[in-house]
Design an enzyme around this catalytic site. Structure first.
Site, PDB file in Angstrom:
ATOM      1  N   TYR A 177      27.463   1.724  25.107  1.00  0.00           N
ATOM      2  CA  TYR A 177      26.054   2.158  25.911  1.00  0.00           C
ATOM      3  C   TYR A 177      25.172   1.016  25.441  1.00  0.00           C
ATOM      4  CZ  TYR A 177      28.131   6.744  26.583  1.00  0.00           C
ATOM      5  OH  TYR A 177      28.988   7.933  26.799  1.00  0.00           O
ATOM      6  N   ASP A 237      30.100  10.844  22.208  1.00  0.00           N
ATOM      7  CA  ASP A 237      29.642  11.465  23.386  1.00  0.00           C
ATOM      8  C   ASP A 237      30.469  12.302  24.084  1.00  0.00           C
ATOM      9  OD1 ASP A 237      27.492  12.028  25.209  1.00  0.00           O
ATOM     10  OD2 ASP A 237      28.011  10.439  26.446  1.00  0.00           O
ATOM     11  N   ASP A 296      30.656  17.153  23.969  1.00  0.00           N
ATOM     12  CA  ASP A 296      30.790  17.873  24.810  1.00  0.00           C
ATOM     13  C   ASP A 296      31.862  18.892  24.888  1.00  0.00           C
ATOM     14  OD1 ASP A 296      28.259  16.949  25.695  1.00  0.00           O
ATOM     15  OD2 ASP A 296      28.756  16.964  27.755  1.00  0.00           O
ATOM     16  N   ASP A 327      42.409   9.756  22.220  1.00  0.00           N
ATOM     17  CA  ASP A 327      43.278  10.903  23.246  1.00  0.00           C
ATOM     18  C   ASP A 327      43.919  11.935  22.727  1.00  0.00           C
ATOM     19  OD1 ASP A 327      44.861   8.930  22.151  1.00  0.00           O
ATOM     20  OD2 ASP A 327      45.934   8.275  24.178  1.00  0.00           O
ATOM     21  N   LYS A 354      40.805   3.933  19.016  1.00  0.00           N
ATOM     22  CA  LYS A 354      41.725   3.729  19.893  1.00  0.00           C
ATOM     23  C   LYS A 354      42.344   2.323  19.642  1.00  0.00           C
ATOM     24  CE  LYS A 354      44.217   4.446  23.853  1.00  0.00           C
ATOM     25  NZ  LYS A 354      45.127   5.472  23.914  1.00  0.00           N
TER      26      LYS A 354
HETATM   27  C1  IPM Z   1      23.950  12.981  24.745  1.00  0.00           C
HETATM   28  C2  IPM Z   1      23.568  12.728  26.347  1.00  0.00           C
HETATM   29  C3  IPM Z   1      23.217  11.066  26.440  1.00  0.00           C
HETATM   30  C4  IPM Z   1      24.302  10.383  25.704  1.00  0.00           C
HETATM   31  C5  IPM Z   1      22.787  10.563  27.825  1.00  0.00           C
HETATM   32  C6  IPM Z   1      21.760  11.306  28.502  1.00  0.00           C
HETATM   33  C7  IPM Z   1      22.316   9.268  27.753  1.00  0.00           C
HETATM   34  O1  IPM Z   1      24.814  12.795  26.947  1.00  0.00           O
HETATM   35  O2  IPM Z   1      22.854  12.835  24.104  1.00  0.00           O
HETATM   36  O3  IPM Z   1      24.992  13.300  24.373  1.00  0.00           O
HETATM   37  O4  IPM Z   1      25.044   9.794  26.314  1.00  0.00           O
HETATM   38  O5  IPM Z   1      24.098   9.887  24.544  1.00  0.00           O
HETATM   39 MN    MN Z   2      26.386  13.541  26.048  1.00  0.00          MN
END
Ligand code: IPM
Ligand code: MN
Length: 368
Positions: free
Chosen positions: A141, A245, A249, A221, A189
């Site tokens: 990122y 990230d 999620d 993975d 990875k």
């Molecule tokens: C998170 C979000 C952010 C990230 C985005 C909004 C830049 O998805 O905090 O996980 O990828 O870090």
């Molecule tokens: Mn995120």
């Protein structure tokens, strides 16, 4: 204790859940004789509208001088078409970088009363209690070059790390594992990426300094699969920015909703930024139905990690637990025979519990 807290509501439901955090902190301050002062600053889309940039200098200065920062969420369809340097997300990435917040701690804990709210089988989710330690200011990122070629026919992003950057996040993860069950899974990875090979070497080198921690390496993975087939086998996961990230999620399904996941982003000096893992949810913004629990649990992490107020943090966490045990939930969670409430009502119940339980809080059984 006196503490100065910068609030960055941001966009969408960020504004609503930040109000919940403030209400909870005011209750905590009242019960424990602390003095918390608050200052609101702009970030993300609202900062683009007001200042022409997602991260105004005034926001960075205020955050750098604060004892801690709470952030709601950034982004929304209104700003989706802007060039990438002007997107709300750049504000979030920018403040993380400006404050050197290299360690992002994302605890994921299944609450007993929400087990059936997860799309996964209760038998799979039961007992999940893990911590994702995500590297936050390097990797894919932030690496340069990143962009399109002049003719628009090619594109590049860069996954770059220095040894030092990997070492500091790996140290943090080992230390977190020592405070928990002593089991660290390093996710990479390494069968493909050079960066992962170095990552793995560093984890192996560091292992000697933490003989009480059991280390395991896992390819990303495979880790993605194991998170939803045997989440109870994890304790602490440490990984690169983008892997963290995505995996965090994914891990949120264990809790029934992304609306339940808090996070702490820390630097070496202990200054932290605390934010829910969920985004700005533009579809429900302004409706008063957002789940404030990820934000409220993030304030608990702030009390613990930035202010060393363990008792106060634990009180907030037990209040959340008690509300869920009584069947209260917001619209994002499907709870059988539950009582659906809005953001303000849920916050008010938590505030009342904080006020009534503060005299009896004990710090046994708290999680880190
Ligand atoms: C998170 C979000 C952010 C990230 C985005 C909004 C830049 O998805 O905090 O996980 O990828 O870090
Ligand atoms: Mn995120």
């Amino acid at each position: 204790m006196k503490k100065h807290i910068v609030l960055l509501p941001g966009d969408g439901i960020g504004k609503e859940v930040i109000q919940s955090a403030k209400d909870v902190l005011e209750a905590v301050a009242g019960e424990f004789d602390h003095s918390f002062t608050f200052e609101i600053q702009d970030i993300g889309g609202c900062a683009i509208d007001l200042h022409g940039t997602p991260l105004p200098d005034s926001t960075v200065t205020a955050c750098a001088q604060a004892d801690a920062v709470l952030l709601g969420a950034v982004g929304g369809p209104k700003w989706d078409r802007l060039p990438s340097h002007l997107r709300p997300e750049k504000g979030l990435l920018g403040i993380r970088k400006a404050l050197n917040l290299f360690a992002n701690l994302r605890p994921v804990k299944a609450f007993p009363n929400l087990l059936h709210a997860s799309p996964l089988k209760e038998s799979v989710v039961n007992g999940s209690d893990l911590l994702i330690v995500r590297e936050l200011i390097g990797g894919l990122y932030f690496g340069t070059p990143s962009g399109r070629s002049a003719d628009g026919q090619s594109v590049v992003d860069t996954l770059a790390y220095t040894k030092k950057e990997i070492e500091q996040i790996v140290d943090k993860a080992f230390q977190s594992a020592q405070l928990r069950k002593g089991h660290l899974t390093s996710v990479d990875k390494a069968n493909v990426l050079e960066s992962s090979k170095l990552w793995r070497e560093i984890v192996e080198e560091k292992q000697a300094q933490y003989p009480d921690v059991m280390v395991e390496h896992m390819l990303v993975d495979a880790a993605a699969m194991k998170l939803v087939t045997n989440p109870g086998s994890f304790d602490v996961i440490v990984t690169e920015n983008m892997f963290g990230d995505i995996l965090s999620d994914e891990a949120s399904v264990l809790t029934g909703s992304l609306g339940m996941l808090p996070s702490a982003s820390l630097n070496q000096a202990g200054v932290g930024l605390y934010e829910p893992v969920h985004g700005s949810a533009p579809d429900i913004a302004g409706k008063g139905v957002a789940n404030p629990l990820a934000m409220i649990l993030s304030t608990a992490l702030m009390l613990r990690h930035s202010f060393q107020m363990e008792k106060e943090a634990h009180l907030v966490e037990t209040a959340v637990q008690a509300i869920l045990d009584d069947g209260y939930h917001t619209a994002d969670l499907e709870v059988v025979n539950g009582h659906k409430v809005g953001t303000a009502e849920m916050t008010k119940m938590i505030v009342e519990l904080i006020k009534s339980q503060s005299a009896t809080v004990s710090i046994l059984n708290c999680y880190v």
